[in-house]
Design an enzyme around this catalytic site. Sequence first.
Site, PDB file in Angstrom:
ATOM      1  CE1 TYR A 142      -5.336  -3.351  36.350  1.00  0.00           C
ATOM      2  CE2 TYR A 142      -4.533  -5.598  36.203  1.00  0.00           C
ATOM      3  CZ  TYR A 142      -5.505  -4.712  36.591  1.00  0.00           C
ATOM      4  OH  TYR A 142      -6.638  -5.158  37.221  1.00  0.00           O
ATOM      5  CG  ASP A 237       3.174  -6.251  39.413  1.00  0.00           C
ATOM      6  OD1 ASP A 237       3.157  -7.498  39.555  1.00  0.00           O
ATOM      7  OD2 ASP A 237       2.154  -5.570  39.217  1.00  0.00           O
ATOM      8  CE  LYS A 265      -2.282 -12.079  35.315  1.00  0.00           C
ATOM      9  NZ  LYS A 265      -1.873 -10.678  35.379  1.00  0.00           N
TER      10      LYS A 265
HETATM   11  C1  LIG Z   1      -2.569  -9.603  36.344  1.00  0.00           C
HETATM   12  C2  LIG Z   1      -1.676  -8.614  36.976  1.00  0.00           C
HETATM   13  C3  LIG Z   1      -1.959  -8.070  38.235  1.00  0.00           C
HETATM   14  C4  LIG Z   1      -3.254  -8.328  38.961  1.00  0.00           C
HETATM   15  O1  LIG Z   1      -3.408  -9.662  39.322  1.00  0.00           O
HETATM   16  P1  LIG Z   1      -4.910 -10.195  39.626  1.00  0.00           P
HETATM   17  O2  LIG Z   1      -4.660 -11.615  40.044  1.00  0.00           O
HETATM   18  O3  LIG Z   1      -5.671 -10.041  38.362  1.00  0.00           O
HETATM   19  O4  LIG Z   1      -5.444  -9.373  40.726  1.00  0.00           O
HETATM   20  C5  LIG Z   1      -1.026  -7.247  38.826  1.00  0.00           C
HETATM   21  N1  LIG Z   1       0.121  -6.946  38.192  1.00  0.00           N
HETATM   22  C6  LIG Z   1       0.425  -7.445  36.983  1.00  0.00           C
HETATM   23  C7  LIG Z   1       1.725  -7.096  36.350  1.00  0.00           C
HETATM   24  C8  LIG Z   1      -0.472  -8.270  36.323  1.00  0.00           C
HETATM   25  O5  LIG Z   1      -0.196  -8.714  35.102  1.00  0.00           O
END
Ligand SMILES: *Cc1c(COP(=O)(O)O)cnc(C)c1O
Length: 430
Positions: A142, A237, A265
């Site tokens: 994701y 990511d 995060k």
């Molecule tokens: C949470 C997450 C996102 C998206 O971040 P948001 O702040 O919710 O837009 C993207 N990549 C990874 C790996 C994530 O865990």
Amino acid sequence: MTTSEQLFQRAKEVIPGGVNSPVRAFRAVGGNPLFIKAAQGPYLIDEDNNQYIELINSWGPMILGHANEMIQKAVSDAVQHSFSFGAPTRREVEMAELIISMVSSIEKVRMVNSGTEATMSAIRVARGFTGREKMIKFEGCYHGHGDSFLIAAGSGAVTMGVPDSPGVTKGVANDTLTAPFNDLYSVETLVEANKGQIAAIILEPVVGNMGLVLPEPGFLEGLRELCDKEGILLIFDEVMTGFRLSASGFQGITSVQPDLTTLGKIIGGGMPVGAYGGRKEIMDFVSPAGPVYQAGTLSGNPIAMAAGKAMLTYLNENPEVYTELDRIGAKLENGLRAGNQKAGKNFTINRIGSMYTLFFNEQPVTDFASAKASDLSMFGAYFQAMLKRGVYLAPSQFESLFISTALTDDLVDQIIAAHEVSLLEVLGGA
Ligand SMILES: *Cc1c(COP(=O)(O)O)cnc(C)c1O
């Protein structure tokens, strides 16, 4: 009716599905979501004054537990001087310097307001830099809700049963190619079939969004080699893993270094913050240094920067945090395994440091297909059984849990005890 139930009824009238982010709605586990009014240390407190030991920690950011005093102070000091200027500030420079000093592959960095923005921007830069249009992502990874990434996306997208969202055009979807995680051969095949057209390969180097899945030995190394050979940018990511698995993220643990990194995060200490960064010559493609446009009215917001800077400074200066989180994580893992054994089940537990997932699956979980083979209805029953005993887990099998430094040995013992009873209850009823 509980206060949470009443609020959910009202919420459903005015907010789609009653929530501002899908997984919160508890669809995957049944029942109504709890409305949280406060949190302190390792505990969440709901509107009905129930207290829970929690393992979500705002989906990662609260690595030091809730309402950390040091971060509270940084925020309340910053608030005295207005909330936003739309002009450069000293703290943004300090924050960028700090990130670059902590994450070795990042030479320049741009602040944004969420992980979604970070990945959307990183992929645009990769396309601008390489002059190519396609990208490869992995099934079950994701990367936020940007159009290009809503193809075989994990987490909420799976939980909701809409892996491919309406509203994403065929044109966009055609530029996103997908491969199974840990399957280097299928990536090589995709690259071969689309020679000279792939701008980037993006992945969670440790996946949190299909439940926790680790890269197999050689997988990341193989991707790096392939990218170098074909002029493709490798994007890690690390929105979840950044500042969580080490002070430099997962790239502080593996020898493989990406060209670009996305962060989120923890970087905001609980405030809405994201960032993307990488090699200088790539980041200098970003406006106004270069031609790739990307902007944000509230980007680098002074209050958010104050929270993030306090968080990162602490983690940078106290690397023992990660040793302690790993110790607590190992203790919890061992206890859960012992509980599984008592129940006669060999359920898979994947863990690294302070991230883990218990899969209701007795086979190894190494990719999205194996994650999906888990017993989802058993997970739902287990989630409710744990909640009843005061332990608040992520309301989906396809999520990682997050441990904070506020989780004491005593609380771990309580979680393990709840696990043993809950598992027996669930299996007895099955
Ligand atoms: C949470 C997450 C996102 C998206 O971040 P948001 O702040 O919710 O837009 C993207 N990549 C990874 C790996 C994530 O865990």
